[in-house]
Enzyme design. Structure first.
Site, PDB file in Angstrom:
ATOM      1  N   ASP A 138      82.453 -13.378  13.779  1.00  0.00           N
ATOM      2  CA  ASP A 138      83.547 -12.406  13.785  1.00  0.00           C
ATOM      3  C   ASP A 138      82.998 -11.020  13.466  1.00  0.00           C
ATOM      4  O   ASP A 138      82.161 -10.869  12.583  1.00  0.00           O
ATOM      5  CB  ASP A 138      84.591 -12.800  12.738  1.00  0.00           C
ATOM      6  CG  ASP A 138      85.943 -12.180  12.998  1.00  0.00           C
ATOM      7  OD1 ASP A 138      86.064 -11.439  13.994  1.00  0.00           O
ATOM      8  OD2 ASP A 138      86.877 -12.438  12.221  1.00  0.00           O
ATOM      9  N   HIS A 212      90.271 -13.963  24.004  1.00  0.00           N
ATOM     10  CA  HIS A 212      90.410 -13.092  22.846  1.00  0.00           C
ATOM     11  C   HIS A 212      89.600 -11.813  23.025  1.00  0.00           C
ATOM     12  O   HIS A 212      90.095 -10.709  22.754  1.00  0.00           O
ATOM     13  CB  HIS A 212      89.944 -13.854  21.598  1.00  0.00           C
ATOM     14  CG  HIS A 212      90.156 -13.142  20.312  1.00  0.00           C
ATOM     15  ND1 HIS A 212      91.412 -12.843  19.822  1.00  0.00           N
ATOM     16  CD2 HIS A 212      89.275 -12.649  19.393  1.00  0.00           C
ATOM     17  CE1 HIS A 212      91.299 -12.220  18.658  1.00  0.00           C
ATOM     18  NE2 HIS A 212      90.018 -12.082  18.390  1.00  0.00           N
TER      19      HIS A 212
END
Length: 305
Positions: A138, A212
């Site tokens: 991330d 995403h």
């Protein structure tokens, strides 16, 4: 037993009583209290950030607020919703070990007792090599050094009275890990838009429109990417079977993150929503301004002069 390498605890959003709100202590405690704790454990890299919500701003200062400060706006798509939840004061504490965060949080809450109540507290942690619970790295696009500072600092040309301050949007997402883990790795890669093992972005010809990564790209009207810094952390407890991700987006303009969230929840084009939201539910959403240290230390900030 060794504690977490990186802790983030707690993250408090506090709703204040207008009749009892003090003018300065809620903010100044975020400046003085960390120093009184960090000198005892200088290697723990203790940091504290205080964010002020739109509703609290007028009760602390008789000043015009920053141009971008407003309550977080709910986003309702056909299938997914990003709620807006009340929050007046954000305390973001982080360190290498939990004990100093707990000590600092206790000191801050002693200062705020009688003026505020905790409405949300989330303890995050570092998960392996900066991965989300979904298994993917991330914040891969985050810059370092001055570039990162430029991405999050309000420009003096845009808002001179608050130059150097920044905005932060926070959201708490609960993950359906059972459903996610039922996918194959290839299906997960398609949902994210990156490979799990190598952390490589999928080529454009293979990257799905509802991935995403694709929907997190936020170009402006001229096609240039709008940037912000992600400081997300996973969280979870085994006993409650609740786990997920705490989204923390730092930016010089909240419209950048709001534009990304609309792409995720409504779709770009409309209806093409973020595949990850099929396994994630947003439960909170708040927007804050993070003033500079000089602003918090000044009895007569520049905006009042």
């Amino acid at each position: 037993m060794r504690g977490p390498v990186y802790t983030r605890a707690p993250r408090d959003r506090l709703s204040s009583d207008p009749a009892q709100t003090p003018r300065w202590p809620p903010c100044r405690c975020s400046r003085s209290s960390p120093r009184s704790v960090s000198f005892r454990c200088p290697d723990d890299s203790l940091q504290a950030v205080a964010g002020i919500g739109a509703r609290l701003w007028d009760r602390l200062w008789d000043l015009p607020c920053t141009k971008g400060l407003h309550p977080f706006q709910e986003i309702q798509g056909a299938r997914h919703r990003a709620p807006s939840t009340p929050g007046d004061l954000l305390l973001h504490l982080r360190a290498k070990n939990m004990d100093v965060c707990f000590e600092l949080a206790s000191m801050m809450m002693d200062r705020l007792r009688g003026h505020a109540e905790v409405v949300d507290e989330t303890h995050g942690y570092k998960f392996f090599d900066q991965r989300d619970l979904l298994g993917y790295v991330d914040g891969s696009e985050n810059p370092e050094g001055q570039t990162g500072q430029d991405w999050v600092s309000i420009d003096s040309a845009e808002d001179p009275d608050y130059a150097g301050a920044s905005y932060v949007i926070v959201q708490k997402y609960l993950r359906d890990m059972q459903a996610w883990n039922a996918l194959s790795v290839e299906q997960q890669d398609d949902a994210i838009g990156r490979t799990k093992a190598e952390n490589s972005e999928l080529p454009e010809e293979r990257k799905p429109q509802d991935s995403h990564v694709h929907l997190n790209s936020t170009p402006d009207d001229d096609g240039r990417d709008l940037k912000f810094v992600r400081d997300n952390r996973p969280f979870g407890t085994i006993g409650t079977a609740e786990s997920g991700a705490y989204f923390i987006g730092d930016t010089k303009d909240p419209a950048i993150i709001e534009r990304m969230l609309r792409s995720m929840f409504v779709g770009e084009p409309e209806g093409t929503t973020d595949r990850v939201l099929d396994f994630s539910t947003a439960t909170t959403g708040s927007l804050f301004i993070v003033p500079t240290d000089a602003f918090l230390d000044d009895d007569q900030p520049a905006a009042a002069r």
